[in-house]
Design a protein around this motif. Structure first.
Motif, PDB file in Angstrom:
ATOM      1  N   SER A 133       0.851  -1.196   0.000  1.00  0.00           N
ATOM      2  CA  SER A 133       0.000   0.000   0.000  1.00  0.00           C
ATOM      3  C   SER A 133       0.885   1.244   0.000  1.00  0.00           C
ATOM      4  O   SER A 133       2.030   1.213   0.451  1.00  0.00           O
ATOM      5  N   VAL A 134       0.311   2.339  -0.502  1.00  0.00           N
ATOM      6  CA  VAL A 134       1.060   3.599  -0.595  1.00  0.00           C
ATOM      7  C   VAL A 134       0.985   4.330   0.741  1.00  0.00           C
ATOM      8  O   VAL A 134      -0.086   4.436   1.348  1.00  0.00           O
ATOM      9  N   SER A 177      -8.337  10.419  -1.691  1.00  0.00           N
ATOM     10  CA  SER A 177      -7.453  11.481  -2.170  1.00  0.00           C
ATOM     11  C   SER A 177      -6.867  12.222  -0.983  1.00  0.00           C
ATOM     12  O   SER A 177      -7.401  12.184   0.125  1.00  0.00           O
ATOM     13  N   ARG A 178      -5.779  12.916  -1.226  1.00  0.00           N
ATOM     14  CA  ARG A 178      -5.248  13.861  -0.241  1.00  0.00           C
ATOM     15  C   ARG A 178      -5.125  15.223  -0.921  1.00  0.00           C
ATOM     16  O   ARG A 178      -4.866  15.286  -2.130  1.00  0.00           O
ATOM     17  N   ILE A 179      -5.280  16.263  -0.120  1.00  0.00           N
ATOM     18  CA  ILE A 179      -5.112  17.614  -0.659  1.00  0.00           C
ATOM     19  C   ILE A 179      -3.830  18.196  -0.077  1.00  0.00           C
ATOM     20  O   ILE A 179      -3.652  18.232   1.148  1.00  0.00           O
ATOM     21  N   TRP A 197      -0.519   8.548   3.525  1.00  0.00           N
ATOM     22  CA  TRP A 197      -1.667   7.708   3.854  1.00  0.00           C
ATOM     23  C   TRP A 197      -1.244   6.721   4.939  1.00  0.00           C
ATOM     24  O   TRP A 197      -0.051   6.383   5.059  1.00  0.00           O
ATOM     25  N   ASN A 198      -2.209   6.262   5.717  1.00  0.00           N
ATOM     26  CA  ASN A 198      -1.945   5.158   6.639  1.00  0.00           C
ATOM     27  C   ASN A 198      -1.826   3.869   5.830  1.00  0.00           C
ATOM     28  O   ASN A 198      -2.488   3.723   4.789  1.00  0.00           O
ATOM     29  N   PRO A 263       0.536   2.274  10.510  1.00  0.00           N
ATOM     30  CA  PRO A 263      -0.917   2.326  10.684  1.00  0.00           C
ATOM     31  C   PRO A 263      -1.404   3.720  11.061  1.00  0.00           C
ATOM     32  O   PRO A 263      -2.577   4.033  10.881  1.00  0.00           O
ATOM     33  N   TYR A 264      -0.503   4.524  11.626  1.00  0.00           N
ATOM     34  CA  TYR A 264      -0.842   5.886  12.044  1.00  0.00           C
ATOM     35  C   TYR A 264       0.260   6.760  11.480  1.00  0.00           C
ATOM     36  O   TYR A 264       1.368   6.821  11.996  1.00  0.00           O
ATOM     37  N   ASN A 265      -0.058   7.405  10.372  1.00  0.00           N
ATOM     38  CA  ASN A 265       0.965   8.175   9.659  1.00  0.00           C
ATOM     39  C   ASN A 265       0.657   9.653   9.807  1.00  0.00           C
ATOM     40  O   ASN A 265      -0.471  10.036  10.107  1.00  0.00           O
ATOM     41  N   LYS A 266       1.660  10.477   9.605  1.00  0.00           N
ATOM     42  CA  LYS A 266       1.392  11.897   9.420  1.00  0.00           C
ATOM     43  C   LYS A 266       1.130  12.070   7.939  1.00  0.00           C
ATOM     44  O   LYS A 266       1.995  11.791   7.116  1.00  0.00           O
ATOM     45  N   CYS A 267      -0.086  12.503   7.599  1.00  0.00           N
ATOM     46  CA  CYS A 267      -0.513  12.472   6.200  1.00  0.00           C
ATOM     47  C   CYS A 267      -0.453  13.834   5.527  1.00  0.00           C
ATOM     48  O   CYS A 267      -0.740  13.948   4.344  1.00  0.00           O
TER      49      CYS A 267
END
Ligand SMILES: [Ca+2]
Ligand SMILES: [Ca+2]
Ligand SMILES: [Ca+2]
Length: 624
Positions: A133-134, A177-179, A197-198, A263-267
């Motif tokens: 996964s990304v 998506s992310r902005i 992303w997580n 599992p807990y990322n800074k996105c």
């Protein structure tokens, strides 16, 4: 086990964090301002910390501390580099380890010698997935100034698409998506931007082709590297041209391709936006995906009258089920790394874990609890650059996750107990696999030649010593005989034997040696063997397995040989395993030795077989 009480010569970790500028370029790309943490096993060691340099020597790091078994973490939450974790770094006092560390991307092109000459409204950059996964995407828009000062600030939407029929604008989107907010590439501004992303949010199938889609509010331009390699390519949509570009744009795509999970990322790349509130203790719940923790990071600041982050320690506990649950695994110490102006300090705290120190069950909720371990005693001499003396109040103030980067499966707790409606800005890195006894894990490839003694001319009659392939015999005693024989109790197995019966002040003292070349000073190696002796081990009769980290194989009396007694029961095979051995350069010599100084009713026999030298696994566990 803790080595922190050791004093004397310390260990030096230094080197660079580099990527490759583009595939096949052979040019190093420096990773600047990456946080480096190195921690020893157990509850009582404060990790070492450093941020790679942004100026010459660029991407350089350097940390020193006590010897022990280290786990190293290189990460920068909110920036595009996929974290790097090294395990089983066994060190001894005086070790000097210069290591180039390289992240492992699914796509990485950092070429800034060319750019798309006309703005596009959308870009699709293809890549081949190797991970599941990304988690990280980095981009670097550019503006050449031809059309004025650039497009100005805008938001860019980033999404991932799986190859389908037609051009990439028809490919189905995978995950959310992310902005990326406030992207501005006018004039001299050509910054790098990030979206994260997580783990699991954007699932990939390794081997399949995907595209990272960038869509601006206004047309923008990207750095690109023109090439004929169609394995990856960029598809652009714009007023001047819509179609394949024959170039790959400046981008990095990091995925779960390394045995780690986040599992807990800074996105978001926005940092240090809003404080959660000062306290001596904070908790955040999350749902585990891996089987043990690798690192936890928390974004925080300390007060003006408090020593900087780099001198501030937090205790980190992992509680099962929630903030009041039982503590799981080892309680660790986190240290901070970040910015310090003389009276203000902010950045990231980090605790690092070797595989299995904090075991986790995938799918279960855990609370990460952060509590200051500073005391009036540890604070009392601090004076900041404005002459303000410490107020003797330990504490820290975490940052909240920024808008658009909420974590839906958990929340934060002030003072460790008071539930809040926001999440802390953190990064949690886990090991997907946690094999048992990882500290003993080795690569199952024997670097000794003829370790099982199956090759050579075996002794065929009494008095004949035979000749084992790749082993040299040596002797320091006048009564020593060495032989390569078939074990008459276990034919047709072959082994090496040292034998003799010392009389008239003679001694049996000798054996076999083999030099192993092609090793790496940055790695350690475990030596194992089995040995057997006809008399009980004593001052009169003994067995040794030795190793010489210098690699010399000519002087059995050299003080550089480390002789380890093989301890066990006589006439029974004894299994021997060494500590991890670090070669001084690129070779180790392995010495087998039998010694007898006392005459007996029948001859002393020391037997050796199944000698192995295997590289210690120092990466992330790749199998359960
Ligand atoms: Ca290409
Ligand atoms: Ca939440
Ligand atoms: Ca054998």
């Amino acid at each position: 086990m803790s080595f922190c009480s050791m004093v004397g010569a310390q260990v030096l970790f230094h080197g660079r964090v580099y990527g490759e500028t583009f595939p096949g370029s052979g040019k190093d790309f420096p990773f600047k301002a990456v946080y480096c943490f190195a921690g020893i096993d157990g509850p009582n060691c404060e990790p070492l910390q450093f941020a790679t340099w942004e100026i010459d020597p660029v991407a350089w790091y350097s940390m020193t501390g006590p010897a022990g078994r280290y786990t190293m973490v290189f990460t920068r939450p909110g920036k595009f580099m996929r974290p790097i974790v090294l395990t089983n770094i066994f060190t001894k006092p005086g070790d000097d380890l210069h290591r180039i560390v390289r992240p492992k991307f699914d796509y990485a092109n950092f070429y800034d010698g060319d750019w798309d000459k006309k703005p596009a409204s959308e870009y699709y950059q293809t890549f081949v997935a190797t991970g599941a996964s990304v988690t990280h995407v980095g981009i670097r828009p550019v503006h050449d100034g031809v059309d004025g000062d650039g497009p100005g600030s805008q938001n860019i939407v980033v999404s991932i698409h799986k190859r389908g029929s037609g051009t990439p604008d028809n490919w189905p989107q995978i995950g959310p998506s992310r902005i990326i907010r406030d992207v501005d590439c006018g004039g001299a501004k050509d910054y790098v931007y990030y979206a994260g992303w997580n783990s699991g949010e954007v699932p990939l199938t390794p081997g399949e082709i995907y595209a990272v889609h960038l869509k601006g509010e206004k047309p923008f331009q990207m750095f690109q590297q023109p090439n004929d390699d169609k394995r990856t390519d960029c598809y652009r949509i714009g007023a001047d041209k819509t179609g394949w570009q024959g170039a790959d744009i400046w981008m990095a795509v990091g995925t779960d391709n390394d045995g780690l999970l986040i599992p807990y990322n800074k996105c978001s790349n926005k940092e240090y936006m809003e404080f959660a509130g000062g306290s001596t203790k904070w908790s955040q719940t999350y749902v585990a995906q891996g089987t043990s923790l690798a690192a936890v990071l928390l974004s925080a600041a300390v007060g003006t009258a408090h020593p900087p982050l780099s001198r501030t320690r937090l205790r980190v506990r992992v509680r099962e089920g929630g903030p009041n649950g039982p503590v799981v695994g080892v309680e660790k110490i986190a240290v901070g790394c970040g910015n310090y102006t003389g009276d203000a300090s902010w950045g990231w705290f980090c605790a690092v874990y070797s595989p299995g120190e904090v075991p986790l069950k995938p799918g279960k909720t855990y609370a990460i609890e952060w509590e200051t371990m500073e005391t009036p005693q540890s604070l009392h001499d601090y004076v900041n650059c404005k002459g303000v003396k410490s107020d003797l109040k330990p504490g820290f103030n975490p940052y909240k996750k920024v808008a658009g980067d909420e974590y839906s499966l958990g929340t934060s707790y002030k003072d460790g107990t008071v539930k809040q409606d926001f999440d802390l800005d953190m990064q949690v890195i886990e090991y997907k696999n946690t094999p048992k006894d990882w500290d003993k894990a080795v690569v199952q490839k024997n670097l000794i030649r003829n370790g099982d003694m199956s090759l050579g001319e075996v002794a065929s009659k009494p008095g004949d010593s035979g000749q084992p392939a790749f082993w040299k015999s040596w002797s320091l005693g006048t009564a020593t005989s060495t032989a390569y024989i078939v074990d008459d109790m276990d034919a047709p197995n072959r082994l090496l034997r040292v034998t003799g019966n010392p009389k008239d002040n003679s001694t049996v003292d000798g054996g076999f040696v083999q030099k192993v070349e092609g090793l790496d000073h940055l790695e350690t190696y475990r030596l194992s063997a089995r040995a057997r002796c006809t008399w009980q081990m004593s001052n009169n009769h003994s067995l040794y397995v030795g190793y010489d980290p210098t690699g010399q194989d000519t002087d059995p009396a050299a003080t550089s040989i480390v002789w380890v007694p093989v301890v066990g029961t006589h006439d029974v095979w004894i299994d021997f395993v060494s500590e991890p051995i670090r070669p001084e350069k690129d070779s180790i010599s392995v010495w087998l030795r039998g010694k007898s100084i006392s005459p007996e009713q029948f001859a002393f026999e020391a037997d050796f077989d199944d000698v192995q030298l295997c590289c210690v696994k120092s990466g992330v566990p790749d199998k359960p």
